[in-house]
Design a protein around this motif. Structure first.
Motif, PDB file in Angstrom:
ATOM      1  N   ALA A  69       0.276  -4.724  -0.012  1.00 17.16           N
ATOM      2  CA  ALA A  69       0.852  -5.696  -0.940  1.00 17.16           C
ATOM      3  C   ALA A  69       1.317  -6.919  -0.155  1.00 17.16           C
ATOM      4  CB  ALA A  69       2.019  -5.064  -1.682  1.00 17.16           C
ATOM      5  N   LYS A  70       1.319  -8.069  -0.805  1.00 20.51           N
ATOM      6  CA  LYS A  70       1.697  -9.306  -0.115  1.00 20.51           C
ATOM      7  C   LYS A  70       3.120  -9.240   0.421  1.00 20.51           C
ATOM      8  CE  LYS A  70      -1.545 -12.333  -2.585  1.00 20.51           C
ATOM      9  NZ  LYS A  70      -2.436 -12.401  -1.417  1.00 20.51           N
ATOM     10  N   ASP A  71       3.996  -8.492  -0.239  1.00 23.54           N
ATOM     11  CA  ASP A  71       5.385  -8.378   0.217  1.00 23.54           C
ATOM     12  C   ASP A  71       5.652  -7.040   0.903  1.00 23.54           C
ATOM     13  OD1 ASP A  71       5.090  -6.807  -2.013  1.00 23.54           O
ATOM     14  OD2 ASP A  71       6.931  -7.486  -3.011  1.00 23.54           O
ATOM     15  N   ALA A  72       4.602  -6.400   1.418  1.00 17.41           N
ATOM     16  CA  ALA A  72       4.757  -5.095   2.066  1.00 17.41           C
ATOM     17  C   ALA A  72       5.645  -5.208   3.300  1.00 17.41           C
ATOM     18  CB  ALA A  72       3.397  -4.527   2.439  1.00 17.41           C
ATOM     19  N   THR A  73       6.444  -4.195   3.514  1.00 12.83           N
ATOM     20  CA  THR A  73       7.281  -4.101   4.711  1.00 12.83           C
ATOM     21  C   THR A  73       7.089  -2.731   5.335  1.00 12.83           C
ATOM     22  OG1 THR A  73       9.176  -3.259   3.452  1.00 12.83           O
ATOM     23  CG2 THR A  73       9.022  -5.658   3.748  1.00 12.83           C
ATOM     24  N   ILE A  74       7.532  -2.606   6.582  1.00 16.88           N
ATOM     25  CA  ILE A  74       7.531  -1.310   7.258  1.00 16.88           C
ATOM     26  C   ILE A  74       8.913  -1.101   7.873  1.00 16.88           C
ATOM     27  CG2 ILE A  74       5.060  -1.259   7.744  1.00 16.88           C
ATOM     28  CD1 ILE A  74       5.743  -2.128  10.609  1.00 16.88           C
ATOM     29  N   PRO A  75       9.334   0.142   8.020  1.00 17.02           N
ATOM     30  CA  PRO A  75      10.637   0.393   8.648  1.00 17.02           C
ATOM     31  C   PRO A  75      10.630  -0.017  10.117  1.00 17.02           C
ATOM     32  CG  PRO A  75       9.808   2.345   7.495  1.00 17.02           C
ATOM     33  CD  PRO A  75       8.681   1.384   7.575  1.00 17.02           C
ATOM     34  N   VAL A  76      11.729  -0.574  10.583  1.00 15.65           N
ATOM     35  CA  VAL A  76      11.860  -0.919  12.002  1.00 15.65           C
ATOM     36  C   VAL A  76      11.620   0.316  12.864  1.00 15.65           C
ATOM     37  CG1 VAL A  76      13.475  -1.706  13.775  1.00 15.65           C
ATOM     38  CG2 VAL A  76      13.392  -2.869  11.552  1.00 15.65           C
ATOM     39  N   HIS A  77      12.099   1.453  12.383  1.00 12.11           N
ATOM     40  CA  HIS A  77      11.953   2.711  13.119  1.00 12.11           C
ATOM     41  C   HIS A  77      10.488   3.018  13.438  1.00 12.11           C
ATOM     42  CE1 HIS A  77      12.828   6.830  14.354  1.00 12.11           C
ATOM     43  NE2 HIS A  77      11.936   7.271  13.483  1.00 12.11           N
ATOM     44  N   ALA A  78       9.576   2.609  12.534  1.00 10.72           N
ATOM     45  CA  ALA A  78       8.160   2.940  12.707  1.00 10.72           C
ATOM     46  C   ALA A  78       7.513   2.170  13.844  1.00 10.72           C
ATOM     47  CB  ALA A  78       7.404   2.674  11.405  1.00 10.72           C
ATOM     48  N   LEU A 109      13.911  11.892   8.450  1.00 11.05           N
ATOM     49  CA  LEU A 109      13.172  11.012   7.541  1.00 11.05           C
ATOM     50  C   LEU A 109      13.976   9.784   7.113  1.00 11.05           C
ATOM     51  CD1 LEU A 109      11.518  13.672   5.194  1.00 11.05           C
ATOM     52  CD2 LEU A 109      10.347  12.250   6.899  1.00 11.05           C
ATOM     53  N   ALA A 110      15.298   9.853   7.244  1.00 16.12           N
ATOM     54  CA  ALA A 110      16.158   8.793   6.728  1.00 16.12           C
ATOM     55  C   ALA A 110      15.795   7.392   7.228  1.00 16.12           C
ATOM     56  CB  ALA A 110      17.621   9.119   7.040  1.00 16.12           C
ATOM     57  N   PRO A 111      15.472   7.191   8.525  1.00 20.75           N
ATOM     58  CA  PRO A 111      15.139   5.839   8.984  1.00 20.75           C
ATOM     59  C   PRO A 111      13.861   5.268   8.359  1.00 20.75           C
ATOM     60  CG  PRO A 111      15.690   7.264  10.834  1.00 20.75           C
ATOM     61  CD  PRO A 111      15.528   8.149   9.642  1.00 20.75           C
ATOM     62  N   LEU A 112      13.055   6.139   7.749  1.00 19.66           N
ATOM     63  CA  LEU A 112      11.816   5.684   7.115  1.00 19.66           C
ATOM     64  C   LEU A 112      12.016   5.323   5.651  1.00 19.66           C
ATOM     65  CD1 LEU A 112       9.346   8.291   8.655  1.00 19.66           C
ATOM     66  CD2 LEU A 112       9.746   5.939   9.412  1.00 19.66           C
ATOM     67  N   GLY A 113      13.155   5.704   5.088  1.00 22.67           N
ATOM     68  CA  GLY A 113      13.463   5.339   3.703  1.00 22.67           C
ATOM     69  C   GLY A 113      12.608   6.024   2.662  1.00 22.67           C
ATOM     70  N   THR A 114      12.035   7.175   2.975  1.00 26.48           N
ATOM     71  CA  THR A 114      11.160   7.847   2.014  1.00 26.48           C
ATOM     72  C   THR A 114      11.967   8.672   1.020  1.00 26.48           C
ATOM     73  OG1 THR A 114      10.873   9.748   3.471  1.00 26.48           O
ATOM     74  CG2 THR A 114       9.277   7.963   3.672  1.00 26.48           C
ATOM     75  N   ASP A 115      11.376   8.880  -0.158  1.00 23.44           N
ATOM     76  CA  ASP A 115      11.975   9.750  -1.173  1.00 23.44           C
ATOM     77  C   ASP A 115      10.853  10.351  -2.009  1.00 23.44           C
ATOM     78  OD1 ASP A 115      11.154   7.757  -2.973  1.00 23.44           O
ATOM     79  OD2 ASP A 115      13.136   6.823  -3.043  1.00 23.44           O
ATOM     80  N   SER A 116      11.182  10.953  -3.129  1.00 22.92           N
ATOM     81  CA  SER A 116      10.175  11.652  -3.937  1.00 22.92           C
ATOM     82  C   SER A 116       9.341  10.722  -4.814  1.00 22.92           C
ATOM     83  CB  SER A 116      10.847  12.709  -4.811  1.00 22.92           C
ATOM     84  OG  SER A 116      11.786  12.098  -5.685  1.00 22.92           O
ATOM     85  N   ASP A 117       9.668   9.452  -4.862  1.00 15.26           N
ATOM     86  CA  ASP A 117       8.932   8.497  -5.690  1.00 15.26           C
ATOM     87  C   ASP A 117       7.737   7.971  -4.904  1.00 15.26           C
ATOM     88  OD1 ASP A 117       8.319   6.939  -7.886  1.00 15.26           O
ATOM     89  OD2 ASP A 117       9.618   5.282  -7.269  1.00 15.26           O
ATOM     90  N   LYS A 118       6.514   8.165  -5.416  1.00 12.32           N
ATOM     91  CA  LYS A 118       5.298   7.803  -4.690  1.00 12.32           C
ATOM     92  C   LYS A 118       4.389   6.892  -5.530  1.00 12.32           C
ATOM     93  CE  LYS A 118       6.731  10.725  -1.562  1.00 12.32           C
ATOM     94  NZ  LYS A 118       7.353  10.257  -0.300  1.00 12.32           N
ATOM     95  N   PRO A 119       4.834   5.695  -5.892  1.00 13.25           N
ATOM     96  CA  PRO A 119       4.015   4.812  -6.740  1.00 13.25           C
ATOM     97  C   PRO A 119       2.696   4.411  -6.112  1.00 13.25           C
ATOM     98  CG  PRO A 119       5.888   3.622  -5.809  1.00 13.25           C
ATOM     99  CD  PRO A 119       6.118   5.068  -5.532  1.00 13.25           C
ATOM    100  N   PHE A 120       2.631   4.407  -4.775  1.00  8.46           N
ATOM    101  CA  PHE A 120       1.391   4.008  -4.101  1.00  8.46           C
ATOM    102  C   PHE A 120       0.222   4.905  -4.473  1.00  8.46           C
ATOM    103  CE2 PHE A 120       4.153   6.377  -1.128  1.00  8.46           C
ATOM    104  CZ  PHE A 120       3.401   7.536  -0.949  1.00  8.46           C
TER     105      PHE A 120
END
Length: 224
Positions: free
Chosen positions: A202-211, A107-118
């Motif tokens: 979001a206007k400043d949304a990004t995605i992981p390069v890994h994805a 999961l590390a390359p995706l940068g996910t954690d337990s915080d889910k504000p979305f």
């Protein structure tokens, strides 16, 4: 085959090979832009868009045509807040102890954690349930068949329909998910399968390069 009631098969367009190739290429070019999004705008989306996407999902192939699915759309701020709190509680347990080091490394390359504000920001959360019992008619309690497979196909069609309408999506699967039955007022014989988060990115949304890295055709297919 056993005798049964039938109607004529709906006529598909009689495309030439060239037309089929062009259409299949155009669809691939469109669908390959689909990305899982974790940064959503709270901008409202017309309810009809979501309803049409769910109707599209409801056309999926399924066991015995029992259509063993239910889609609960959450738009209430209070419900979204309750869902986020419950989901994050499960996620903290996952990241702080349940998950193996190998899983966390994956999961590390995706940068996910337990915080889910979305879960509170996106305008809609679609909770997908599989129905172990049901059938065609309201009140039926017949055995349903191939529930996981049927709901999986329907969920894929739901995501595709939302993408085609210009919406971002994210599949979220906290584990366990039984708290969703209470939040969504669904019976205990229904199994929550996933949350499909949807809305505009979001206007400043990004995605992981890994994805962006996808396996090539030769790795995901074979001809025999």
């Amino acid at each position: 085959m056993k005798e049964h009631d039938t109607i004529p098969y709906s006529q598909l367009p009689d495309y030439s090979d060239e037309e089929r190739i062009a259409r299949s290429q155009a669809f691939y070019e469109a669908i390959k832009t689909r990305r899982s999004c974790r940064y959503f705008s709270d901008e409202p989306i017309a309810r009809t868009v979501i309803e049409n996407a769910i109707l599209s999902a409801g056309t999926a192939p399924n066991g015995a045509n029992h259509q063993p699915w239910h889609f609960t759309v959450i738009e209430s701020a209070d419900k979204k807040k309750a869902l986020r709190e419950a989901a994050e509680a499960e996620e903290r347990e996952f990241y702080e102890g349940k998950a193996s080091d190998e899983w966390l490394d994956a999961l590390a390359p995706l940068g996910t954690d337990s915080d889910k504000p979305f879960l509170e920001i996106a305008p809609y959360l679609i909770v997908v349930f599989g129905q172990r019992k049901g059938g065609m008619n309201p009140g039926d309690m017949k055995q349903n068949y191939y529930v996981n497979e049927s709901v999986g196909i329907a969920s894929g069609m739901l995501i595709t329909a939302l993408h085609d309408a210009g919406l971002a999506t994210l599949t979220h699967t906290p584990n366990p998910m039984k708290f969703l039955n209470q939040i969504c007022d669904r019976p205990s014989n229904e199994k929550p399968m996933m949350i499909v988060v949807t809305g505009k990115p979001a206007k400043d949304a990004t995605i992981p390069v890994h994805a962006v890295q996808k396996k090539p055709l030769e790795q995901i297919s074979s001809w025999v």
